[in-house]
Design a protein around this motif. Structure first.
Motif, PDB file in Angstrom:
ATOM      1  N   VAL A  21     -84.634 -19.842  39.184  1.00 39.54           N
ATOM      2  CA  VAL A  21     -84.826 -21.283  39.035  1.00 39.54           C
ATOM      3  C   VAL A  21     -83.792 -21.977  39.913  1.00 39.54           C
ATOM      4  O   VAL A  21     -82.591 -21.799  39.730  1.00 39.54           O
ATOM      5  N   ILE A  23     -82.538 -25.686  41.922  1.00 42.66           N
ATOM      6  CA  ILE A  23     -82.679 -27.133  42.069  1.00 42.66           C
ATOM      7  C   ILE A  23     -83.185 -27.412  43.477  1.00 42.66           C
ATOM      8  O   ILE A  23     -82.494 -27.160  44.471  1.00 42.66           O
ATOM      9  N   ALA A  37     -78.686 -22.421  41.584  1.00 41.88           N
ATOM     10  CA  ALA A  37     -79.762 -21.597  41.034  1.00 41.88           C
ATOM     11  C   ALA A  37     -79.273 -20.743  39.879  1.00 41.88           C
ATOM     12  O   ALA A  37     -78.075 -20.468  39.742  1.00 41.88           O
ATOM     13  N   ILE A  49     -77.670 -24.029  36.542  1.00 41.39           N
ATOM     14  CA  ILE A  49     -78.159 -25.222  37.220  1.00 41.39           C
ATOM     15  C   ILE A  49     -77.544 -26.475  36.590  1.00 41.39           C
ATOM     16  O   ILE A  49     -78.018 -27.581  36.832  1.00 41.39           O
ATOM     17  N   GLU A  55     -80.923 -26.908  31.360  1.00 41.43           N
ATOM     18  CA  GLU A  55     -80.845 -25.481  31.657  1.00 41.43           C
ATOM     19  C   GLU A  55     -81.506 -24.653  30.560  1.00 41.43           C
ATOM     20  O   GLU A  55     -82.225 -23.687  30.855  1.00 41.43           O
ATOM     21  N   ALA A  58     -85.269 -25.036  30.893  1.00 46.07           N
ATOM     22  CA  ALA A  58     -85.735 -24.388  32.116  1.00 46.07           C
ATOM     23  C   ALA A  58     -85.726 -22.871  31.958  1.00 46.07           C
ATOM     24  O   ALA A  58     -86.641 -22.180  32.430  1.00 46.07           O
ATOM     25  N   THR A  89     -85.739 -31.942  40.559  1.00 48.36           N
ATOM     26  CA  THR A  89     -86.936 -31.147  40.755  1.00 48.36           C
ATOM     27  C   THR A  89     -86.528 -29.694  40.817  1.00 48.36           C
ATOM     28  O   THR A  89     -85.631 -29.324  41.583  1.00 48.36           O
ATOM     29  N   LEU A  90     -87.153 -28.872  39.990  1.00 54.01           N
ATOM     30  CA  LEU A  90     -86.849 -27.445  39.933  1.00 54.01           C
ATOM     31  C   LEU A  90     -87.995 -26.642  40.534  1.00 54.01           C
ATOM     32  O   LEU A  90     -89.164 -26.989  40.371  1.00 54.01           O
ATOM     33  N   SER A  92     -89.290 -22.805  40.181  1.00 59.70           N
ATOM     34  CA  SER A  92     -89.151 -21.551  39.444  1.00 59.70           C
ATOM     35  C   SER A  92     -90.064 -20.514  40.084  1.00 59.70           C
ATOM     36  O   SER A  92     -91.276 -20.738  40.219  1.00 59.70           O
TER      37      SER A  92
END
Length: 311
Positions: A21, A23, A37, A49, A55, A58, A89-90, A92
């Motif tokens: 994951v 950013i 990450a 993150i 976190e 996520a 905005t992530l 993954s």
């Protein structure tokens, strides 16, 4: 900051399916920057993150993720119990062993779903190739661009005693340090060595000095004043970015005299920092390590600022 391919390979080897994951972009305030990450697997994770609810949620979503890649945007407001006031905005991405073969370039650029490479992305990659300067992690026209992480600051730690071990444990998690750890015999090192640290046993450690890069930082803290002196003598003949010696002002006064007798000028000798660390923190090995690490990082930032001013 960059894509730590080695850490991902190790995580996949240890845990199988791993979700990374990262950013991809931020708007307003954020606890971490683009490129930060974490790696998530079924019963654990590494990296960060920014912590907090973002976190946690996520990581939980990563464990349940069914698609190979997924973009998501999160407002960092009251709903997440965070008051940064911005949005992140992530990206993954799920990795297994078969997915690692393509991670062999200096810059990793990929879309969330198959799509032609936008012209803006082509320009960034062409500039990186022609100038040899890695781009910043960034999201461009739906494509995530990240340089591969390469440790940029060589650090040599001389001595595997209590302070050396504490110092390695403090420095090893930092992303930009390439740590080499030297002592006189293999049994002087602990059984568990932090990831990314290279141990080098040598009966005469001073003979290793010519193998260190001239831009390396050195921290001299062996069990022997004679070894410390031999290392200082060798370092003054080699060149370095930073050299620190553990000891008292009395020890340093004696060393200055002995190094002068070995032919080094006062200006050369003054390049070695002694004592190192922050005496106000005390003499506990971990406290010494914290002070020395802070000193080393400040010196690195000052070097970066000087390089920037010259550019």
């Amino acid at each position: 900051m960059g894509f730590d391919v080695q850490a991902l390979r190790e995580a996949v080897a240890a845990h199988g399916r791993v979700t990374r994951v990262v950013i991809a972009a931020i708007r307003g305030s954020s606890p971490r920057e683009p490129g930060a990450a974490m790696l998530v697997w079924q019963d654990g994770q590494s990296g960060t993150i920014g912590g907090g609810t973002l976190e946690y949620e996520a990581a939980e979503a990563a464990r349940a993720q069914m698609v190979p890649k997924h973009f998501s945007t999160h407002a960092l407001g009251p709903d997440l119990g965070q008051c940064c006031g911005g949005a992140v905005t992530l990206l993954s991405e799920v990795y297994e062993a078969a997915d690692l073969d393509g991670l062999d370039s200096e810059v990793i650029a990929r879309p969330a779903s198959p799509a032609p490479v936008p012209m803006a992305v082509k320009r960034i990659l062409a500039t990186a190739r022609s100038q040899g300067v890695p781009p910043e992690p960034q999201l461009v026209d739906g494509w995530m661009i990240e340089p591969v992480h390469r440790p940029s600051r060589p650090v040599w730690i001389w001595g595997a005693g209590h302070v050396g071990r504490a110092l390695v444990n403090v420095l090893a998690p930092l992303p930009d340090l390439q740590i080499t750890w030297a002592d006189t015999a293999p049994e002087r090192f602990p059984a568990d060595i932090p990831a990314g640290v290279t141990t080098v046993p040598a009966a005469d450690v001073a003979l290793l000095v010519p193998h260190a890069p001239e831009n390396a930082a050195h921290l001299v803290l062996t069990y022997s004043h004679a070894l410390d002196l031999a290392l200082c003598h060798a370092l003054l003949g080699r060149g370095f970015a930073f050299a620190g010696l553990i000891g008292s002002r009395t020890k340093w006064a004696r060393f200055r005299s002995r190094l002068a007798a070995l032919g080094h000028s006062p200006e050369q000798i003054s390049r070695i920092t002694c004592p190192i660390g922050d005496p106000d923190l005390g003499k506990h090995p971990q406290m010494i390590a914290v002070g020395v690490a802070a000193q080393l990082l400040r010196h690195g930032k000052e070097d970066e600022q000087r390089e920037g001013a010259r550019a």
